[in-house]
Design a protein around this motif. Structure first.
Motif, PDB file in Angstrom:
ATOM      1  N   GLN A 265      -3.894   9.820   4.721  1.00  7.90           N
ATOM      2  CA  GLN A 265      -4.805   9.918   4.687  1.00  7.90           C
ATOM      3  C   GLN A 265      -6.134   9.295   4.454  1.00  7.90           C
ATOM      4  OE1 GLN A 265      -5.714  14.287   5.103  1.00  7.90           O
ATOM      5  NE2 GLN A 265      -4.372  15.089   4.453  1.00  7.90           N
ATOM      6  N   SER A 266      -5.943   8.754   2.875  1.00  5.25           N
ATOM      7  CA  SER A 266      -6.549   7.252   2.464  1.00  5.25           C
ATOM      8  C   SER A 266      -6.229   6.682   3.083  1.00  5.25           C
ATOM      9  CB  SER A 266      -5.895   7.384   0.930  1.00  5.25           C
ATOM     10  OG  SER A 266      -6.805   8.407   0.094  1.00  5.25           O
ATOM     11  N   LEU A 267      -4.903   6.176   3.622  1.00  7.68           N
ATOM     12  CA  LEU A 267      -4.707   4.396   4.521  1.00  7.68           C
ATOM     13  C   LEU A 267      -5.218   4.572   6.048  1.00  7.68           C
ATOM     14  CD1 LEU A 267      -3.210   1.917   2.749  1.00  7.68           C
ATOM     15  CD2 LEU A 267      -1.052   2.863   3.588  1.00  7.68           C
ATOM     16  N   ALA A 268      -4.903   5.666   6.551  1.00  4.77           N
ATOM     17  CA  ALA A 268      -5.438   6.021   7.846  1.00  4.77           C
ATOM     18  C   ALA A 268      -7.299   5.823   7.743  1.00  4.77           C
ATOM     19  CB  ALA A 268      -5.024   7.364   7.801  1.00  4.77           C
ATOM     20  N   ARG A 269      -7.583   6.507   6.922  1.00  5.14           N
ATOM     21  CA  ARG A 269      -9.601   6.399   6.458  1.00  5.14           C
ATOM     22  C   ARG A 269     -10.022   4.959   5.921  1.00  5.14           C
ATOM     23  NH1 ARG A 269     -10.887  11.075   2.934  1.00  5.14           N
ATOM     24  NH2 ARG A 269     -12.821  10.319   3.145  1.00  5.14           N
ATOM     25  N   GLY A 270      -9.173   4.290   5.544  1.00  4.04           N
ATOM     26  CA  GLY A 270      -9.686   3.248   5.148  1.00  4.04           C
ATOM     27  C   GLY A 270     -10.430   3.288   3.865  1.00  4.04           C
ATOM     28  N   GLY A 272     -10.138   2.417   0.678  1.00  9.79           N
ATOM     29  CA  GLY A 272     -10.591   1.045  -0.245  1.00  9.79           C
ATOM     30  C   GLY A 272      -9.608   1.635  -1.160  1.00  9.79           C
ATOM     31  N   SER A 273      -8.822   2.696  -1.509  1.00  7.66           N
ATOM     32  CA  SER A 273      -7.959   3.317  -2.561  1.00  7.66           C
ATOM     33  C   SER A 273      -7.050   3.659  -2.011  1.00  7.66           C
ATOM     34  CB  SER A 273      -8.907   2.838  -3.665  1.00  7.66           C
ATOM     35  OG  SER A 273      -9.847   4.882  -3.420  1.00  7.66           O
ATOM     36  N   THR A 274      -5.924   4.084  -2.899  1.00  2.00           N
ATOM     37  CA  THR A 274      -4.861   5.362  -2.847  1.00  2.00           C
ATOM     38  C   THR A 274      -5.062   5.744  -4.489  1.00  2.00           C
ATOM     39  OG1 THR A 274      -2.888   4.276  -2.999  1.00  2.00           O
ATOM     40  CG2 THR A 274      -4.018   3.679  -1.395  1.00  2.00           C
ATOM     41  N   GLU A 275      -3.892   7.185  -4.511  1.00  2.00           N
ATOM     42  CA  GLU A 275      -3.656   7.840  -5.654  1.00  2.00           C
ATOM     43  C   GLU A 275      -2.488   7.397  -6.153  1.00  2.00           C
ATOM     44  OE1 GLU A 275      -4.325  11.413  -5.759  1.00  2.00           O
ATOM     45  OE2 GLU A 275      -3.230  11.600  -2.988  1.00  2.00           O
ATOM     46  N   THR A 276      -1.599   5.576  -5.445  1.00  2.00           N
ATOM     47  CA  THR A 276      -0.685   5.531  -5.791  1.00  2.00           C
ATOM     48  C   THR A 276       0.071   5.529  -7.098  1.00  2.00           C
ATOM     49  OG1 THR A 276      -0.107   5.019  -3.538  1.00  2.00           O
ATOM     50  CG2 THR A 276       1.476   4.328  -5.109  1.00  2.00           C
ATOM     51  N   ASP A 277      -0.722   4.720  -7.630  1.00  2.00           N
ATOM     52  CA  ASP A 277      -1.725   4.264  -8.911  1.00  2.00           C
ATOM     53  C   ASP A 277      -0.701   4.968 -10.263  1.00  2.00           C
ATOM     54  OD1 ASP A 277      -1.110   1.620  -8.191  1.00  2.00           O
ATOM     55  OD2 ASP A 277      -2.712   1.312  -8.851  1.00  2.00           O
ATOM     56  N   TYR A 278      -1.195   6.840  -9.613  1.00  2.02           N
ATOM     57  CA  TYR A 278      -1.266   7.673 -11.001  1.00  2.02           C
ATOM     58  C   TYR A 278       0.254   8.818 -10.024  1.00  2.02           C
ATOM     59  CZ  TYR A 278      -5.689   6.605 -12.179  1.00  2.02           C
ATOM     60  OH  TYR A 278      -6.403   5.579 -12.599  1.00  2.02           O
ATOM     61  N   LEU A 279       0.705   8.234  -9.093  1.00  2.00           N
ATOM     62  CA  LEU A 279       2.158   8.937  -8.639  1.00  2.00           C
ATOM     63  C   LEU A 279       2.914   8.225  -9.068  1.00  2.00           C
ATOM     64  CD1 LEU A 279       0.319  10.389  -5.497  1.00  2.00           C
ATOM     65  CD2 LEU A 279       0.430  11.746  -7.773  1.00  2.00           C
ATOM     66  N   ASN A 280       3.192   7.667  -8.116  1.00  2.00           N
ATOM     67  CA  ASN A 280       4.301   6.187  -8.630  1.00  2.00           C
ATOM     68  C   ASN A 280       4.479   5.043  -9.488  1.00  2.00           C
ATOM     69  OD1 ASN A 280       3.838   6.818  -5.136  1.00  2.00           O
ATOM     70  ND2 ASN A 280       6.049   6.342  -5.945  1.00  2.00           N
ATOM     71  N   GLY A 281       2.634   5.130 -10.109  1.00  2.00           N
ATOM     72  CA  GLY A 281       2.501   4.843 -11.046  1.00  2.00           C
ATOM     73  C   GLY A 281       2.741   5.133 -12.422  1.00  2.00           C
ATOM     74  N   PRO A 295      12.721   0.535 -10.118  1.00  2.00           N
ATOM     75  CA  PRO A 295      12.468  -0.630  -9.053  1.00  2.00           C
ATOM     76  C   PRO A 295      11.767  -0.027  -7.342  1.00  2.00           C
ATOM     77  CG  PRO A 295      14.562  -0.495  -9.438  1.00  2.00           C
ATOM     78  CD  PRO A 295      14.187   0.330 -10.019  1.00  2.00           C
ATOM     79  N   VAL A 296      12.329   0.955  -7.656  1.00  2.00           N
ATOM     80  CA  VAL A 296      11.769   1.674  -6.011  1.00  2.00           C
ATOM     81  C   VAL A 296      10.652   2.227  -5.660  1.00  2.00           C
ATOM     82  CG1 VAL A 296      12.619   2.983  -4.198  1.00  2.00           C
ATOM     83  CG2 VAL A 296      14.356   2.382  -5.267  1.00  2.00           C
ATOM     84  N   ASN A 297      10.490   2.885  -7.273  1.00  2.00           N
ATOM     85  CA  ASN A 297       9.192   3.017  -7.123  1.00  2.00           C
ATOM     86  C   ASN A 297       8.175   2.141  -7.400  1.00  2.00           C
ATOM     87  OD1 ASN A 297       8.335   6.456  -7.707  1.00  2.00           O
ATOM     88  ND2 ASN A 297      10.233   5.903  -8.307  1.00  2.00           N
ATOM     89  N   ALA A 298       8.572   1.400  -7.707  1.00  2.00           N
ATOM     90  CA  ALA A 298       7.619   0.302  -8.239  1.00  2.00           C
ATOM     91  C   ALA A 298       7.570  -1.165  -7.039  1.00  2.00           C
ATOM     92  CB  ALA A 298       8.082  -0.637  -9.378  1.00  2.00           C
ATOM     93  N   ALA A 299       8.525  -1.011  -6.230  1.00  2.00           N
ATOM     94  CA  ALA A 299       8.196  -1.043  -4.537  1.00  2.00           C
ATOM     95  C   ALA A 299       7.069  -0.567  -3.914  1.00  2.00           C
ATOM     96  CB  ALA A 299       9.520  -1.267  -4.780  1.00  2.00           C
ATOM     97  N   VAL A 300       7.599   0.744  -3.976  1.00  2.00           N
ATOM     98  CA  VAL A 300       6.149   1.281  -3.243  1.00  2.00           C
ATOM     99  C   VAL A 300       4.763   1.188  -3.421  1.00  2.00           C
ATOM    100  CG1 VAL A 300       5.619   4.058  -2.932  1.00  2.00           C
ATOM    101  CG2 VAL A 300       8.103   3.127  -2.597  1.00  2.00           C
ATOM    102  N   GLN A 301       4.797   1.045  -4.565  1.00  2.00           N
ATOM    103  CA  GLN A 301       3.578   0.848  -5.441  1.00  2.00           C
ATOM    104  C   GLN A 301       2.386  -0.438  -5.421  1.00  2.00           C
ATOM    105  OE1 GLN A 301       3.299   0.023 -10.097  1.00  2.00           O
ATOM    106  NE2 GLN A 301       1.014   1.428  -9.990  1.00  2.00           N
ATOM    107  N   ARG A 302       3.564  -1.443  -5.499  1.00  2.00           N
ATOM    108  CA  ARG A 302       3.285  -2.604  -4.889  1.00  2.00           C
ATOM    109  C   ARG A 302       2.554  -2.539  -3.483  1.00  2.00           C
ATOM    110  NH1 ARG A 302       7.043  -4.292  -8.119  1.00  2.00           N
ATOM    111  NH2 ARG A 302       8.699  -4.731  -6.408  1.00  2.00           N
ATOM    112  N   ALA A 303       3.576  -2.065  -2.355  1.00  2.00           N
ATOM    113  CA  ALA A 303       3.397  -2.616  -1.068  1.00  2.00           C
ATOM    114  C   ALA A 303       1.996  -1.740  -0.347  1.00  2.00           C
ATOM    115  CB  ALA A 303       4.706  -1.580  -0.507  1.00  2.00           C
ATOM    116  N   VAL A 304       2.142  -0.084  -0.871  1.00  2.00           N
ATOM    117  CA  VAL A 304       0.598   0.433  -1.176  1.00  2.00           C
ATOM    118  C   VAL A 304      -0.970  -0.250  -1.272  1.00  2.00           C
ATOM    119  CG1 VAL A 304      -0.825   2.125  -1.299  1.00  2.00           C
ATOM    120  CG2 VAL A 304       1.912   2.625  -0.873  1.00  2.00           C
ATOM    121  N   ARG A 305       0.319  -1.258  -2.649  1.00  2.00           N
ATOM    122  CA  ARG A 305      -1.637  -1.492  -3.320  1.00  2.00           C
ATOM    123  C   ARG A 305      -1.976  -2.773  -1.726  1.00  2.00           C
ATOM    124  NH1 ARG A 305      -0.180  -2.830  -9.491  1.00  2.00           N
ATOM    125  NH2 ARG A 305      -0.843  -1.341 -10.020  1.00  2.00           N
TER     126      ARG A 305
END
Length: 324
Positions: A265-270, A272-281, A295-305
């Protein structure tokens, strides 16, 4: 108990409306277009049973209301906004003396596990809330609460552990407002279990609903390994499913299928931020602290950023670019 809901989005709006419908004094804290809509049209809660519009006091911040000793603050902002909210509310005076941080209970009704520690630096009484509450922000002033037959299931307790009369009273009032509640001495164990479940949110945001099950399994497996290395207990899928049973199922609202996770929802609404750094991060952090590769969680974190930075739409990230 009076309630101030700090962050009147999908989760905060659902909790606020249900409490108000049960007769409680509720004030919503919002900003921008959401605040304008709440003030001009009220908050419409669309559920599987129909729609209801409720007019509640809505404010931009603490300068617009008076806190009384019987007030509970309910923090429902995304984790990346927690520090700002804590700084804004901790020093607010209470009507008969002292400040919010010294006098009032603070409920952290948020995904992730970092909010409670941050809150305890400022607030004396912190009560974690583990959420199973399917809800979607449709547009300013309109929220879909897809939970049925109950709007959500809330596990509550004290932080770092235990429970007291305050959290029991709040849990009882939430139960009478349409939620299934449990008071847990080990509520953080449940929040860490929910963290594992939320590790797929980033994949959902990147690739759309029903991301590759193998990817989601790899994310969770890294999370389980990192938590074990850190000595952190968590609930299992089986324990969670047995407790939830048929209390809360996500049902379509007004013919709309649920769009996706809170990260989607955060990405769809634009926003400008998500909570991924506090989940996968969070898993990446634990891995780095305890020498466990993630490595997989780090990759998802980087990709969402990257998706946020480059305004890649929800579900539109190139799959081939996630992992080398």
């Amino acid at each position: 108990m009076r309630y101030v809901i700090i962050g009147a989005g999908a989760v905060g709006g659902t909790i606020g409306v249900r409490l108000a419908q049960a007769g409680h004094d509720v004030t919503l804290v919002a900003r921008g277009a959401q605040l304008d809509a709440l003030r001009s049209r009220g908050l419409t809660l669309a559920t599987p049973e129909g729609e209801q519009t409720v007019n509640l006091p809505a404010v931009a911040g603490p300068a617009e209301l008076v806190l009384t000793p019987d007030t509970a603050l309910v923090l429902t902002v995304k984790s990346q906004d927690t520090q700002t909210a804590l700084g804004e509310w901790a020093g607010v005076p209470v009507a008969d003396g002292g400040t919010a941080a010294d006098r009032l209970p603070l409920l952290t009704a948020q995904n992730g596990v970092a909010n409670e520690r941050a809150a305890l630096r400022r607030f004396e009484r912190v009560y974690p809330v583990c959420l199973w509450l399917p809800a979607t922000f449709l547009e300013p002033g309109v929220i879909a609460a897809e939970g049925h037959p109950h709007s959500g299931m809330l596990q509550l307790g004290g932080y770092p552990s235990g429970a007291d009369d305050t959290v029991r009273q709040i849990a009882d009032e939430l139960a009478k407002s349409g939620f299934v509640t449990r008071v847990r001495d080990d509520v953080m164990r449940w929040k860490y279990g929910k963290l594992l479940a939320n590790l797929g949110n980033g994949a959902d945001a990147l690739f759309g609903r029903n991301p590759d099950p193998e990817l989601v399994d790899r994310l969770r497996a890294e999370g389980v390994t990192a938590l074990a290395a850190a000595g952190i207990a968590h609930t299992s899928r089986e324990e969670e499913a047995a407790d939830r049973a048929d209390n809360v199922k996500a049902h379509p609202v007004a013919g709309r299928e649920r769009g996706g996770s809170s990260t989607w929802q955060s990405l769809a609404r634009g926003t400008g931020s998500t909570e991924t750094d506090y989940l996968n991060g969070e898993i990446v952090l634990l891995g780095r602290l305890h020498g466990v590769p993630t490595p997989v969680n780090a990759a998802v974190q980087r990709a969402v950023r990257r998706a946020v930075r480059e305004r890649i739409p929800a579900g539109g990230f190139p799959r081939a670019e996630l992992l080398p």
